[in-house]
Enzyme design. Structure first.
Site, PDB file in Angstrom:
ATOM      1  N   CYS A  25       6.443  21.789  10.158  1.00 37.57           N
ATOM      2  CA  CYS A  25       5.215  21.888   9.372  1.00 37.57           C
ATOM      3  C   CYS A  25       4.879  23.366   9.251  1.00 37.57           C
ATOM      4  O   CYS A  25       5.757  24.223   9.307  1.00 37.57           O
ATOM      5  CB  CYS A  25       4.093  21.088  10.019  1.00 37.57           C
ATOM      6  SG  CYS A  25       3.673  21.623  11.695  1.00 37.57           S
ATOM      7  N   HIS A 562      -5.146  26.265   7.022  1.00 34.40           N
ATOM      8  CA  HIS A 562      -4.482  24.969   7.207  1.00 34.40           C
ATOM      9  C   HIS A 562      -5.447  23.874   6.766  1.00 34.40           C
ATOM     10  O   HIS A 562      -6.523  23.722   7.333  1.00 34.40           O
ATOM     11  CB  HIS A 562      -4.089  24.781   8.677  1.00 34.40           C
ATOM     12  CG  HIS A 562      -3.041  23.745   8.901  1.00 34.40           C
ATOM     13  ND1 HIS A 562      -3.284  22.403   8.780  1.00 34.40           N
ATOM     14  CD2 HIS A 562      -1.720  23.853   9.227  1.00 34.40           C
ATOM     15  CE1 HIS A 562      -2.181  21.724   9.041  1.00 34.40           C
ATOM     16  NE2 HIS A 562      -1.208  22.580   9.317  1.00 34.40           N
TER      17      HIS A 562
END
Length: 651
Positions: A25, A562
Site C-alpha cells: 500500500c 492518506h
C-alpha cells in the site's frame, strides 16, 4: 535507501520461499507468510530501514514508508518471482489461508452484537454507580450522602431512573443490534424488543414471583394459555427472537415480490415471531437463561476465593484465545438481574488482569536500556492500566514470556483477595485502575487494595528478572550509509488538505498511524469530498488506487496525505485524482476527490491522515489546537532545527 539491499534483508529475515503472496500500500509491504515461525523478527526489528512490523488478518505487514515501499516491493517481486497482486487480492489470499473455526465465528457474532450497545450499558452502569455513591450508607460517613444532604434526593432519583433505562429496555437495544447482525431490518428488531417489554405485560423481573403466587395473566389463543410475561433484562431470549425474525424476513423477501413485499413482509415477520416469542421461544430460552445465570452465581458462591483466584490466573490466557468475547453477554445478564445476582464477578477479575499486565510491561520499561523497547513499553503499559491490554500482551509480554507469567500470577493472587471479600461490580465500565467506579460501594476499599496487590506482585518480580536477564540490551542499529544530500528545511505551516474535524493521530484506529511510526502530523474526520494541496511543492508519490499522495514542499517538508484506512483495497473505486508524480502544485490546488458516503457504506473509515514523514529533520512538529478545520486553514506547525545542525546533517 538502497531498495535492492532492503529487499535482500527482508527476504533473508523472512525466507525467500516463505512468502505465499505479496502486495503493498502507500507505506507497507503486505505479505502472506507460509510459516511465521521461520521469520527472524530480531533482524527486522534491528533494520534501520524497517520502521516496524505487525500481523493482522492473516497479513504480515512491514512498514517501509511512502516513496520507498513501492521500489522495495518491485525488487522483492523480481527476486522471488512472485506474481504482482493488489492489496484486495492479498486480502482474499489471507482469508482463504485462515482455517474457519466455528467457535471463533460464534464469538465474532456475539462481539458484533454487543460492541455497538456497550456505550449505552456503560453509561447506564456508571450512572448506577454514581447513584450508589449518593445513596450508600457507611461509605463516607454513617449516613448516606442523600440523607445528609436531602436536597440531593431528587437528583439521585433522576440519576437512578436514567441508570435503569438501558437495562430495563435492553431487549430493544439487543433486538436492533442482533437483527442487524443476522441480516434483518434492525428497526423490526427494535419493534420486537418493544413488544417484549410492553408495560401491559407482567414485568420480566417479577415473572417468577407472579407465577409462584398464582397471579400470572394469560391470553387464550386457540385454547392455549399463553403467559403475558415481559422480558425486561433478558439476553438469550432476545437473541433467539432476533435470529428467527431475521430468518423469516429474508424468507418473505425472497417469496413475496413488489409492493406486496413492502406491505406484508414486515407484518408477517412480526406476527409469526411474536407468536413464537410468547408461546415457545421466549419461555424456553428464559428458562435456559435463568439456569445459566443461577449456575454462574452458584459456581461463584461455591468456589469462593479459590475459584476467583483460578479465574484471575487464567483470564489473560482467555483473552489470547478470544473466548473473552462471550463475557459482555454474560455480564449483561448478571447486571440486568443485579437484585438477584448481586452483580458481576467478571469485571473485577478483568481489572486485576489488566492492571497486572500493565505493571509487568512498565517493569520492562524501567529495566530495559533499549530506547525502542522503552518507547513501546511506556505507551503499552499505561494503556493496559487504563483497560486496553492488546499492545502490552501481544507487543511485549507474550514475546518475552516471563512478564506475561508474572502478570497472570499477580492477577490470580489479587482475584483471590477479591473473592475473600466478595467484591462484585454493579456496572460496566473500564476494567482498569479506575474500575472502582463500577464496584459496589461497600467493596471499593477491597477493590483498591486488590489493584495494588496486582500491580506490586506483577511489577517487582518482572523488574528483578528483567534486570538479571536482559543485561545491556541497548539498540544495536545499523545506520544506513550516508549520501551527500544535505537536509535543508525551514519553519513552515502546513494547511489542512480537507474540511472536517481535526484530531490527534493517536486517535486513529490504525496501529501504524496512531503510534506515529511514519511521523507526526494530524488526522481529520472529513466532511468534504475534495482534497487540496496543503502547501506549495511537488508531487513525489501517487498511486493507481488514488488513496494517497506524497508532496515535497518548497520549504523541505515531506508530506503524506492518506485518505481513509485500508482504502488501498478499493483499487481506486470512489477516488479521483487530478495530479501525477512530478507535478508542481500550489497550496489550495485540487489534488482529487473521494466519496466519503460510499466509503462509509462499504465499511471503510474515511479518516484522512496528514503525516510529516521527515519528522526527524525538525525540532518540533505540532498539531495546532483546532477542532473543526476548513481545507486550506492552518493545521500543523513545523519548526526547523538550528541552522548549524541542519547544515551538518546528511541522509
Amino acid at each position: 535507501m538502497n531498495h535492492q539491499e532492503v529487499a535482500d534483508r527482508v527476504l533473508n529475515a523472512i525466507g525467500k520461499n516463505n512468502i505465499q503472496a505479496a502486495a503493498h500500500c502507500a507505506t507497507r509491504l503486505r505479505l502472506v507468510i507460509k510459516d511465521e515461525s521461520k521469520i527472524d523478527q530480531q533482524a527486522l526489528d534491528d533494520d534501520a530501514d524497517v520502521k516496524g512490523t505487525f500481523e493482522t488478518n492473516g497479513q504480515y505487514q512491514i512498514i517501509i514508508g511512502p516513496g520507498d515501499v513501492d521500489k522495495v516491493y518491485d525488487a522483492l517481486i523480481v527476486k522471488t518471482g512472485l506474481k504482482e497482486v493488489t492489496p484486495d487480492d492479498i486480502k482474499a489470499v489471507a482469508a482463504a489461508g485462515q482455517n474457519k473455526n466455528p467457535l471463533m465465528d460464534f464469538l465474532k457474532v456475539l462481539s458484533d452484537i454487543f460492541i455497538p450497545i456497550v456505550p449505552a450499558l456503560v453509561a447506564g452502569g456508571l450512572l448506577m454507580a454514581l447513584n450508589n455513591v449518593l445513596t450508600a450508607e457507611h461509605l463516607f460517613m454513617a449516613k448516606s450522602v442523600v440523607e445528609v444532604y436531602p436536597g440531593l434526593k431528587g437528583i439521585a432519583e433522576m440519576i437512578n431512573a436514567m441508570a435503569s433505562a438501558p437495562f430495563t429496555f435492553l431487549p430493544i437495544l439487543l433486538g436492533f443490534s442482533a437483527t442487524k447482525r443476522f441480516g434483518g431490518n434492525p428497526y423490526l428488531g427494535a419493534t420486537m424488543g418493544m413488544i417484549m417489554v410492553l408495560p401491559s405485560l407482567v414485568n420480566g423481573y417479577s415473572v417468577a414471583t407472579t407465577m409462584a403466587a398464582g397471579k400470572m395473566v394469560y391470553w387464550n389463543v386457540f385454547g392455549l394459555h399463553v403467559a403475558q410475561a415481559g422480558y425486561q433484562g433478558q439476553v438469550l431470549p432476545v437473541l433467539g427472537v432476533a435470529f428467527i425474525l431475521a430468518t423469516l424476513e429474508k424468507f418473505f423477501h425472497k417469496h413475496i415480490k413488489g409492493a406486496f413485499d413492502f406491505t406484508f413482509t414486515p407484518m408477517f415477520a412480526i406476527v409469526i415471531t411474536g407468536f413464537l416469542t410468547f408461546t415457545i421461544v421466549g419461555p424456553v430460552l428464559r428458562t435456559v437463561s435463568d439456569a445459566l445465570t443461577n449456575g454462574l452465581v452458584g459456581l461463584y458462591n461455591s468456589t469462593g476465593w479459590i475459584g476467583m483466584g483460578i479465574f484471575g490466573l487464567l483470564y489473560s490466557a482467555i483473552v489470547i484465545t478470544g473466548l473473552h468475547q462471550t463475557f459482555p453477554a454474560i455480564e449483561t445478564q448478571l447486571l440486568a438481574n443485579v437484585a438477584k445476582t448481586g452483580g458481576s464477578f467478571i469485571f473485577p477479575v478483568a481489572s486485576m488482569a489488566n492492571i497486572g499486565q500493565g505493571a509487568a510491561t512498565l517493569a520492562i520499561f524501567f529495566a530495559t536500556k533499549s530506547q525502542k523497547q522503552k518507547a513501546l513499553t511506556s505507551s503499552a503499559g499505561v494503556s493496559a492500566l487504563l483497560g486496553i491490554t492488546e499492545p502490552a500482551i501481544f507487543g511485549v509480554n507474550l514475546k518475552m514470556k516471563f512478564p506475561f507469567v508474572f502478570a497472570a500470577i499477580a492477577s490470580g493472587i489479587a482475584s483471590a483477595f477479591l473473592g475473600l471479600f466478595h467484591v462484585l461490580s454493579v456496572a460496566m465500565g473500564p476494567a482498569s485502575v479506575i474500575g472502582f467506579i463500577s464496584i459496589a460501594s461497600k467493596s471499593i476499599p477491597a477493590f483498591m487494595l486488590s489493584a495494588v496487590i496486582s500491580f506490586v506482585v506483577a511489577f517487582i518480580p518482572t523488574f528483578i528478572y528483567a534486570k538479571r536477564t536482559l543485561g545491556d540490551d541497548r539498540d544495536q542499529v545499523k545506520s544506513p550509509a550516508p549520501t551527500s544530500t544535505v537536509i535543508n528545511v525551514n519553519d513552515e505551516i502546513i494547511s489542512a488538505p480537507v474540511t472536517g474535524a481535526s484530531e490527534s493521530l493517536k486517535q486513529v484506529n490504525d496501529q501504524v498511524f496512531s503510534a506515529e511510526i511514519m511521523g507526526k502530523g494530524a488526522a481529520i474526520v472529513p466532511s468534504s469530498d475534495q482534497v487540496v494541496a496543503p502547501a506549495d511543492g511537488v508531487i513525489t508519490v501517487t498511486y493507481d488506487s488514488h488513496h494517497a499522495y506524497g508532496i515535497k514542499t518548497t520549504a523541505g517538508a515531506e508530506i503524506l496525505i492518506h485518505l481513509g484506512l485500508d482504502t488501498v483495497n478499493l483499487n481506486g473505486e470512489h477516488f479521483t485524482t487530478n495530479v501525477q508524480k512530478g507535478d508542481t502544485v500550489h497550496q489550495g490546488d485540487l489534488l482529487g476527490t473521494f466519496d466519503i458516503a460510499a466509503l462509509k457504506a462499504a465499511n471503510y473509515d474515511p479518516t484522512v491522515m496528514l503525516i510529516v514523514t521527515n519528522t526527524a529533520n525538525y525540532a518540533n512538529v505540532e498539531r495546532l489546537k483546532v477542532t473543526n478545520v476548513q481545507a486550506g486553514e492552518q493545521l500543523v506547525a513545523l519548526t526547523a532545527p538550528a541552522a548549524s545542525s541542519v547544515a551538518a546533517t546528511t541522509v
